[in-house]
Design a protein around this motif. Sequence first.
Motif, short mmCIF file in Angstrom:
data_model
loop_
_atom_site.label_atom_id
_atom_site.label_comp_id
_atom_site.label_asym_id
_atom_site.label_seq_id
_atom_site.Cartn_x
_atom_site.Cartn_y
_atom_site.Cartn_z
N PRO A 1 -10.63 -86.96 -31.59
CA PRO A 1 -9.80 -87.94 -30.89
C PRO A 1 -10.41 -89.34 -31.00
CG PRO A 1 -11.06 -86.65 -29.32
CD PRO A 1 -11.33 -86.07 -30.67
N VAL A 2 -9.55 -90.32 -31.29
CA VAL A 2 -9.98 -91.71 -31.33
C VAL A 2 -9.88 -92.30 -29.93
CG1 VAL A 2 -9.49 -94.00 -32.29
CG2 VAL A 2 -9.24 -91.96 -33.72
N ASP A 3 -8.77 -91.99 -29.25
CA ASP A 3 -8.58 -92.38 -27.85
C ASP A 3 -7.67 -91.31 -27.23
OD1 ASP A 3 -5.89 -93.07 -28.55
OD2 ASP A 3 -6.52 -95.12 -29.04
N GLN A 4 -7.05 -91.61 -26.09
CA GLN A 4 -6.26 -90.59 -25.39
C GLN A 4 -4.99 -90.18 -26.12
OE1 GLN A 4 -5.55 -91.79 -21.37
NE2 GLN A 4 -7.62 -91.29 -20.72
N THR A 5 -4.48 -91.04 -26.99
CA THR A 5 -3.22 -90.71 -27.66
C THR A 5 -3.33 -90.62 -29.18
OG1 THR A 5 -2.59 -93.04 -27.76
CG2 THR A 5 -1.81 -91.77 -25.86
N ASN A 6 -4.45 -91.00 -29.76
CA ASN A 6 -4.60 -91.01 -31.22
C ASN A 6 -5.77 -90.13 -31.65
OD1 ASN A 6 -2.52 -92.97 -31.80
ND2 ASN A 6 -3.88 -94.47 -30.87
N SER A 7 -5.54 -89.40 -32.74
CA SER A 7 -6.58 -88.56 -33.32
C SER A 7 -6.56 -88.72 -34.83
CB SER A 7 -6.35 -87.09 -32.97
OG SER A 7 -6.45 -86.88 -31.59
N ILE A 8 -7.68 -88.41 -35.44
CA ILE A 8 -7.81 -88.44 -36.90
C ILE A 8 -8.03 -87.01 -37.37
CG2 ILE A 8 -9.30 -89.15 -38.81
CD1 ILE A 8 -9.68 -91.79 -37.43
N LYS A 9 -7.34 -86.62 -38.44
CA LYS A 9 -7.49 -85.29 -39.02
C LYS A 9 -7.65 -85.42 -40.53
CE LYS A 9 -4.73 -81.96 -36.88
NZ LYS A 9 -3.41 -81.31 -36.75
N PHE A 10 -8.36 -84.46 -41.12
CA PHE A 10 -8.39 -84.39 -42.58
C PHE A 10 -8.61 -82.96 -43.02
CE2 PHE A 10 -12.88 -84.81 -41.71
CZ PHE A 10 -13.48 -84.00 -42.65
N ARG A 11 -8.26 -82.71 -44.26
CA ARG A 11 -8.44 -81.39 -44.87
C ARG A 11 -8.74 -81.61 -46.34
NH1 ARG A 11 -6.42 -76.20 -43.67
NH2 ARG A 11 -6.24 -74.88 -45.52
N LYS A 12 -9.80 -81.01 -46.82
CA LYS A 12 -10.19 -81.11 -48.22
C LYS A 12 -10.36 -79.69 -48.76
CE LYS A 12 -11.79 -82.85 -52.04
NZ LYS A 12 -10.86 -83.41 -52.99
N GLU A 13 -9.65 -79.39 -49.83
CA GLU A 13 -9.79 -78.09 -50.47
C GLU A 13 -10.23 -78.30 -51.91
OE1 GLU A 13 -6.16 -75.86 -50.23
OE2 GLU A 13 -6.50 -75.35 -48.13
N THR A 14 -11.14 -77.46 -52.35
CA THR A 14 -11.60 -77.52 -53.73
C THR A 14 -12.02 -76.13 -54.17
OG1 THR A 14 -13.06 -78.67 -55.27
CG2 THR A 14 -14.00 -78.10 -53.14
N LYS A 15 -11.86 -75.86 -55.44
CA LYS A 15 -12.24 -74.57 -55.99
C LYS A 15 -13.70 -74.64 -56.42
CE LYS A 15 -10.53 -70.90 -58.88
NZ LYS A 15 -10.58 -69.85 -57.90
N VAL A 16 -14.48 -73.65 -56.02
CA VAL A 16 -15.88 -73.60 -56.44
C VAL A 16 -15.96 -72.84 -57.76
CG1 VAL A 16 -16.78 -73.73 -54.08
CG2 VAL A 16 -16.40 -71.51 -55.10
N THR A 17 -17.02 -73.10 -58.50
CA THR A 17 -17.18 -72.44 -59.80
C THR A 17 -17.41 -70.95 -59.62
OG1 THR A 17 -19.54 -72.91 -59.81
CG2 THR A 17 -18.10 -74.52 -60.88
N LYS A 18 -17.09 -70.18 -60.64
CA LYS A 18 -17.24 -68.72 -60.56
C LYS A 18 -18.70 -68.31 -60.45
CE LYS A 18 -12.98 -67.44 -62.79
NZ LYS A 18 -12.32 -66.63 -63.80
N ASN A 19 -19.60 -69.13 -61.01
CA ASN A 19 -21.01 -68.76 -60.98
C ASN A 19 -21.73 -69.30 -59.73
OD1 ASN A 19 -20.94 -71.42 -61.80
ND2 ASN A 19 -22.57 -71.20 -63.30
N CYS A 20 -20.97 -69.70 -58.72
CA CYS A 20 -21.55 -70.20 -57.46
C CYS A 20 -22.03 -69.02 -56.62
CB CYS A 20 -20.50 -71.00 -56.69
SG CYS A 20 -21.03 -71.50 -55.06
N ARG A 21 -23.24 -69.12 -56.08
CA ARG A 21 -23.76 -68.10 -55.17
C ARG A 21 -23.21 -68.41 -53.78
NH1 ARG A 21 -29.24 -68.68 -57.98
NH2 ARG A 21 -29.76 -69.99 -56.22
#
Length: 180
Positions: free
Chosen positions: A58-78
């Motif tokens: 929340p930024v204040d009582q009536t405003n908020s900030i949201k985000f979403r980030k999606e990414t594919k990881v490599t197949k050889n990632c542990r």
Amino acid sequence: MMESGPMQFYEEIEPFCRWRRTEDIDILEVHLPPGLKKEHLKIQINNNGILTITGGYPVDQTNSIKFRKETKVTKNCRRNEIRAKISKGVLYVTMPKTSPIDAAPSKASKGDTLEIPDHKVDDHIGIIAECASRFHSHFYSLRKRLWRKTVVEGVAAVVFVGAAVVGVVKAYQYFMASPV
């Protein structure tokens, strides 16, 4: 009549992200909005190899900030060794890679998600610093080579434009001076 509280407004943002890749490790650098804290973040990876980072506050009582980030990881990632750390408003997600010899299929069951803790990342700070240093030195040498090439091409373009302008002026003078 029913009374309700103040209306909430959400601002969706797209944080700046940068990848740093080496043979041994991938690092996703997410520049977070000011005011976002560790408890505002959720990081998950699903069995399809999609890393999802979500956040909001929340930024204040009536405003908020949201985000979403999606990414594919490599197949050889542990995947079980992925770590996250916030430092000076930047989220660093480190993803160690398997060597070709160590590569084995993932045993995640359908629908599983992995909560990524932020401990043990301190162990990787040296690796991150080394990767950053290596990236900076490669980038700097590339920038120097491109700068030299750009300067030479720029000078050639100025000379060409100058010659064209002189040619147009001379042609104009020739046609203006000739009797009709």
